[in-house]
Enzyme design. Sequence first.
Site, short mmCIF file in Angstrom:
data_model
loop_
_atom_site.label_atom_id
_atom_site.label_comp_id
_atom_site.label_asym_id
_atom_site.label_seq_id
_atom_site.Cartn_x
_atom_site.Cartn_y
_atom_site.Cartn_z
N THR A 22 0.83 -1.20 0.00
CA THR A 22 0.00 0.00 0.00
C THR A 22 0.87 1.26 0.00
OG1 THR A 22 -0.05 -0.14 2.40
CG2 THR A 22 -1.95 -1.03 1.24
N GLY A 104 17.67 -10.94 4.09
CA GLY A 104 16.80 -11.32 2.97
C GLY A 104 15.55 -12.07 3.38
N LEU A 107 12.64 -8.72 6.88
CA LEU A 107 12.73 -7.84 8.05
C LEU A 107 13.52 -6.57 7.73
CD1 LEU A 107 13.22 -10.34 11.00
CD2 LEU A 107 11.17 -9.12 10.30
N SER A 109 16.54 -5.97 6.28
CA SER A 109 17.96 -5.84 6.59
C SER A 109 18.60 -4.78 5.69
CB SER A 109 18.68 -7.18 6.43
OG SER A 109 18.38 -7.76 5.19
N ASP A 150 9.86 0.77 4.69
CA ASP A 150 10.92 0.09 5.44
C ASP A 150 11.91 1.10 6.02
OD1 ASP A 150 9.58 -2.01 4.30
OD2 ASP A 150 11.16 -2.47 2.84
#
Length: 337
Positions: A22, A104, A107, A109, A150
Site C-alpha cells: 500500500t 533477505g 525484516l 535488513s 521500510d
Amino acid sequence: MNERVTVTAWAPGRVNLIGDHTDYMGGLVLPMAVQLGTTVSAVRGGNKLELTSGQLPGTVSIQLPVTHPDVVEPSWGRYAAGVASVLGAEVGLRGHVESDLPIGSGLSSSASFEVAVALALGTPGDPVEVARLCQTAEQRATGVPCGIMDQLASAAGVSGHALLIDCATLSIEPVPIPDDAAIWVVHSGQERGLVDSAYAQRRSECEKAAEAVGPLPLASHSDIESLEDPIVRARARHVRSECARVSDMVAALRSGDLGSAGHLMVESHRSLRDDFEVSTPQLDGLVDDLTSRPGVHGARLTGAGFGGCVVALADPEVELPGWRVSAAEGAHLIDSA
Ligand code: GLA
C-alpha cells in the site's frame, strides 16, 4: 585532508504488522521497528567507502563519488553505495558492519543497513528526510521501485509502539502495542524469489488502476469493481481493502482487542494471496499452522511476499519457532567523536 570522526550508527529492521503493498500507492501501513538491526562502526574521512561485514563475505571498497551503485561488488555493498550516491558523498567511511537481522527474510535488513550508513555518513537525523534518501538509495542499488515504509520505520521507530504511517502525507502516529500482545516473526523456509520483477509488475498494475479511478485508498468500491481488467481490478481491491484493515487494526490495538486484530491479519493474508498474488504455498501453510495453535490470534505474510517471513500475534506465554520481536526506537548514533 578532511577531518576524521569515529562513528557508530545503529538502525533497526522492521516488521510490518499490516498494510502491505500500500505504501507506494499513498496508502496506510503499520510497521514497527524491531530490536534487531545493523550497526556500522567506522571512521568517517578519506575519499573511499571501505566496509567489511561480520555476516557477508568480501570487502567493499569504492572510490567516491559513486556513480553506479547497482554494479558494486560484493553486492551487499550496493546499499551503502546507493546512499553515498544519493548524498553525492565525497567524504567516506572505513569500518565494519554487524547485523543480527536475518538477511533477505523480509525484516528489511537492507533498509536498516542503508539508514545506518546514512547516519554514519553524517546525515542529519530528520527521520522523513533520512527515509526518503534511503528509499532512493535502495531504488538505485537494486532497480526495484520500492516504497518508503521500510526506511521510514527504521528511521522513525518508537519503543513499545507500531507506527501508523499515511504514505500520502508521511504523517506518523505511534500506536502502543498492548502489554499482553507478543509479536513473532517466523521464517517460511523459503528464500524470497522473483521478488524484484514481480514487485515492479504489481506496482505498475496498481498505477494503471489509479490512472482510471484516482488514488486507490480513497476510491469507492464501485469504482474499483468497474475496472475492466480483472488483474488490475484485483490489485486495486487489495490496496483499498488493506488500507481499511490498517485503520481497523489500529482501533483493535488501541482497545486491546487482540482477537479482532488477529482476524484482520488473517484477512490481510488472504487478500495478499488471492487479490495481490504475492503469497506462496509455504507462506499459506505457515499461516495455517500458526493460526491453528492455541494462543495465536492471527498471522500473515509480512513485507513484499514471495517467500520470507510471516508475522504472528500471540499471547505472551506462547512460544513459536522464530524470533520474538519487540518494538524498538528508531535509528541513532551510538557514538561520535
Ligand atoms: C517491500 C518494499 C516496501 C513495501 C513492501 C510491501 O518491503 O520495500 O516499500 O512496498 O515491500 O508492503
